[in-house]
Design an enzyme around this catalytic site. Structure first.
Site, PDB file in Angstrom:
ATOM      1  N   TRP A 100      -8.218 -11.245 -10.038  1.00  0.00           N
ATOM      2  CA  TRP A 100      -8.499 -10.042  -9.240  1.00  0.00           C
ATOM      3  C   TRP A 100      -9.777  -9.369  -9.693  1.00  0.00           C
ATOM      4  O   TRP A 100     -10.549  -8.882  -8.871  1.00  0.00           O
ATOM      5  CB  TRP A 100      -7.296  -9.094  -9.267  1.00  0.00           C
ATOM      6  CG  TRP A 100      -6.078  -9.718  -8.655  1.00  0.00           C
ATOM      7  CD1 TRP A 100      -4.910 -10.027  -9.284  1.00  0.00           C
ATOM      8  CD2 TRP A 100      -5.911 -10.161  -7.290  1.00  0.00           C
ATOM      9  NE1 TRP A 100      -4.038 -10.619  -8.405  1.00  0.00           N
ATOM     10  CE2 TRP A 100      -4.618 -10.711  -7.182  1.00  0.00           C
ATOM     11  CE3 TRP A 100      -6.736 -10.137  -6.164  1.00  0.00           C
ATOM     12  CZ2 TRP A 100      -4.122 -11.240  -5.985  1.00  0.00           C
ATOM     13  CZ3 TRP A 100      -6.242 -10.667  -4.967  1.00  0.00           C
ATOM     14  CH2 TRP A 100      -4.951 -11.206  -4.887  1.00  0.00           C
ATOM     15  N   ASP A 167      -7.980  -0.972 -11.292  1.00  0.00           N
ATOM     16  CA  ASP A 167      -7.045  -1.619 -10.377  1.00  0.00           C
ATOM     17  C   ASP A 167      -5.695  -1.654 -11.093  1.00  0.00           C
ATOM     18  O   ASP A 167      -5.521  -2.381 -12.073  1.00  0.00           O
ATOM     19  CB  ASP A 167      -7.540  -3.043 -10.065  1.00  0.00           C
ATOM     20  CG  ASP A 167      -6.590  -3.805  -9.144  1.00  0.00           C
ATOM     21  OD1 ASP A 167      -5.519  -3.281  -8.809  1.00  0.00           O
ATOM     22  OD2 ASP A 167      -6.952  -4.942  -8.763  1.00  0.00           O
ATOM     23  N   LYS A 191       3.427  -4.118  -4.923  1.00  0.00           N
ATOM     24  CA  LYS A 191       3.898  -4.640  -6.196  1.00  0.00           C
ATOM     25  C   LYS A 191       4.907  -3.701  -6.849  1.00  0.00           C
ATOM     26  O   LYS A 191       5.948  -4.126  -7.305  1.00  0.00           O
ATOM     27  CB  LYS A 191       2.729  -4.860  -7.168  1.00  0.00           C
ATOM     28  CG  LYS A 191       1.583  -5.696  -6.596  1.00  0.00           C
ATOM     29  CD  LYS A 191       1.762  -7.171  -6.799  1.00  0.00           C
ATOM     30  CE  LYS A 191       0.797  -8.045  -5.997  1.00  0.00           C
ATOM     31  NZ  LYS A 191      -0.620  -7.737  -6.129  1.00  0.00           N
TER      32      LYS A 191
HETATM   33  C1  PLP Z   1      -1.947  -8.312  -5.673  1.00  0.00           C
HETATM   34  C2  PLP Z   1      -3.118  -7.748  -6.334  1.00  0.00           C
HETATM   35  C3  PLP Z   1      -4.305  -7.467  -5.627  1.00  0.00           C
HETATM   36  C4  PLP Z   1      -4.472  -7.773  -4.159  1.00  0.00           C
HETATM   37  O1  PLP Z   1      -3.847  -6.826  -3.386  1.00  0.00           O
HETATM   38  P1  PLP Z   1      -3.985  -6.824  -1.792  1.00  0.00           P
HETATM   39  O2  PLP Z   1      -3.273  -5.547  -1.457  1.00  0.00           O
HETATM   40  O3  PLP Z   1      -3.304  -8.050  -1.282  1.00  0.00           O
HETATM   41  O4  PLP Z   1      -5.424  -6.776  -1.447  1.00  0.00           O
HETATM   42  C5  PLP Z   1      -5.351  -6.900  -6.331  1.00  0.00           C
HETATM   43  N1  PLP Z   1      -5.256  -6.630  -7.640  1.00  0.00           N
HETATM   44  C6  PLP Z   1      -4.142  -6.899  -8.344  1.00  0.00           C
HETATM   45  C7  PLP Z   1      -4.101  -6.571  -9.810  1.00  0.00           C
HETATM   46  C8  PLP Z   1      -3.044  -7.458  -7.715  1.00  0.00           C
HETATM   47  O5  PLP Z   1      -1.930  -7.719  -8.413  1.00  0.00           O
END
Ligand code: PLP
Length: 354
Positions: A100, A167, A191
């Site tokens: 990511w 993030d 998540k």
């Molecule tokens: C799943 C995830 C993403 C991607 O998320 P989307 O909402 O599908 O764009 C980005 N960063 C992390 C750390 C993730 O676990």
């Protein structure tokens, strides 16, 4: 029978949250209408939006004088580009701790210079980079606090003199920490918060004056801020479900309590990985995640035998990401320790059977 769901995302939510959000689709709080058929400008939905924004700050211990919360669309992936579009003036600073982060870096490069101060790619991202210096005054430093695919997590934040952006898609609200160290936090809901469809962004209001170029309205943080996160129709169902998850957290002792629970859950599983000679952990011990637990069999030839046992026990969603192989048990906030006990018992049973 309900399965033990170890899926990395979209993933488990608290059962009560599932029920309440389903009920709201049929009828919201006895108003004779579904959540999905009322105006997002109605007093009922405005109250939901306000409570969700306020509660996110309350849970994080952040002041609403300094921070604001937005519920945006486009997933965490949209934040990769929005951050750079709005705030990369001369240089974006990044630490590369996994897939990511790598994607965030790729998007940022479209908007200007990027400094990647450290990377753990040399060991397939099984650790969090630690010894590096940030020398060239970036506009911000971006980190991924929890690396969903590799099962690593920051337990100490980097020192930097610039705004810190994170993030937190896969570890938002999993622990008590000093959230005021961050100037911008974002998390795709699917998540640890709610369904796919919205991304929570907690951002310092002072950043609104740092937007460094002309940005189209939909990608401009200030536009969303000035319209109280209702510039256009927000994803009402996703936001309402996030609110229900946050209420559930608050009513169960907030982040301090969920952190205790998450530490006991993850310790139970890591202890088994370390003590069961059939398995090895993937992530470096100091950097292990309390949300995504990655491990491998000592020999892949046992895979089908172990998979049969997992299936018998109704364990679902536990296969590792293709870039790591093996197994990944995602044990987000809503997962109860009973499900982890079932997994640990299955691992013990497997060892005996060999
Ligand atoms: C799943 C995830 C993403 C991607 O998320 P989307 O909402 O599908 O764009 C980005 N960063 C992390 C750390 C993730 O676990």
């Amino acid at each position: 029978m309900k399965k033990h769901n170890f899926s990395a995302g979209p993933s488990i939510l608290n059962q009560k949250v599932f029920k309440e959000s389903s009920n709201a689709v049929l009828e919201l709080d006895d108003i004779g209408l579904s959540l999905l058929e009322i105006s997002h400008r109605s007093p009922e939905f405005v109250a939901i939006m306000n409570e969700a924004r306020e509660l996110s700050l309350k849970l994080s211990g952040l002041s609403s004088d300094e921070y604001t919360t937005l519920f945006l669309q486009g997933g965490a992936s949209m934040q990769f580009l929005m951050i750079a579009y709005n705030f990369l003036k001369t240089r974006g600073g990044y630490i590369n701790s996994g897939t990511w982060s790598t994607k965030a870096i790729k998007e940022a490069k479209l908007f200007g210079d990027v400094s990647e101060y450290a990377s753990s790619k040399d060991k397939n991202f099984n650790y969090i980079p630690k010894d590096y210096s940030i020398s060239d005054n970036p506009d911000y430093l971006h980190i991924t606090t929890n690396n969903t695919i590799f099962g690593t997590q920051y337990h100490k934040l980097p020192d930097c003199n610039c705004p810190l952006f994170a993030d937190m898609s896969s570890d938002i609200f999993c622990r008590k920490q000093d959230y005021s160290k961050f100037s911008l936090i974002y998390a795709g809901a699917q998540k640890n918060l709610g369904p796919a469809g919205t991304t929570m962004v907690i951002i310092k209001e002072s950043l609104m004056n740092k937007i460094c170029r002309e940005v189209p309205s939909m990608l401009n943080y200030k536009v969303h801020f000035e319209k109280d996160s209702m510039f256009n129709t927000p994803p009402v169902f996703a936001i309402y479900t996030c609110l229900l998850s946050m209420r559930w957290l608050k009513n169960n002792g907030g982040l301090a309590e969920i952190e205790k629970k998450n530490i006991s859950k993850s310790s139970l599983l890591y202890d088994e990985i370390d003590n069961n000679e059939m398995f090895t952990g993937f992530a470096s011990k100091d950097d292990r995640s309390i949300m995504n637990v990655t491990f491998n069999l000592i020999d892949e030839k046992y895979k089908s035998a172990f998979d049969v046992l997992l299936k018998e026990q109704n364990i679902s969603g536990i296969n590792g990401h293709r870039s790591v192989g093996g197994y990944r048990a995602s044990i987000y906030n809503a997962m109860e320790i009973e499900s982890i006990e079932v997994l640990v018992d299955t691992m013990k049973k497997f060892k005996k059977s060999i």
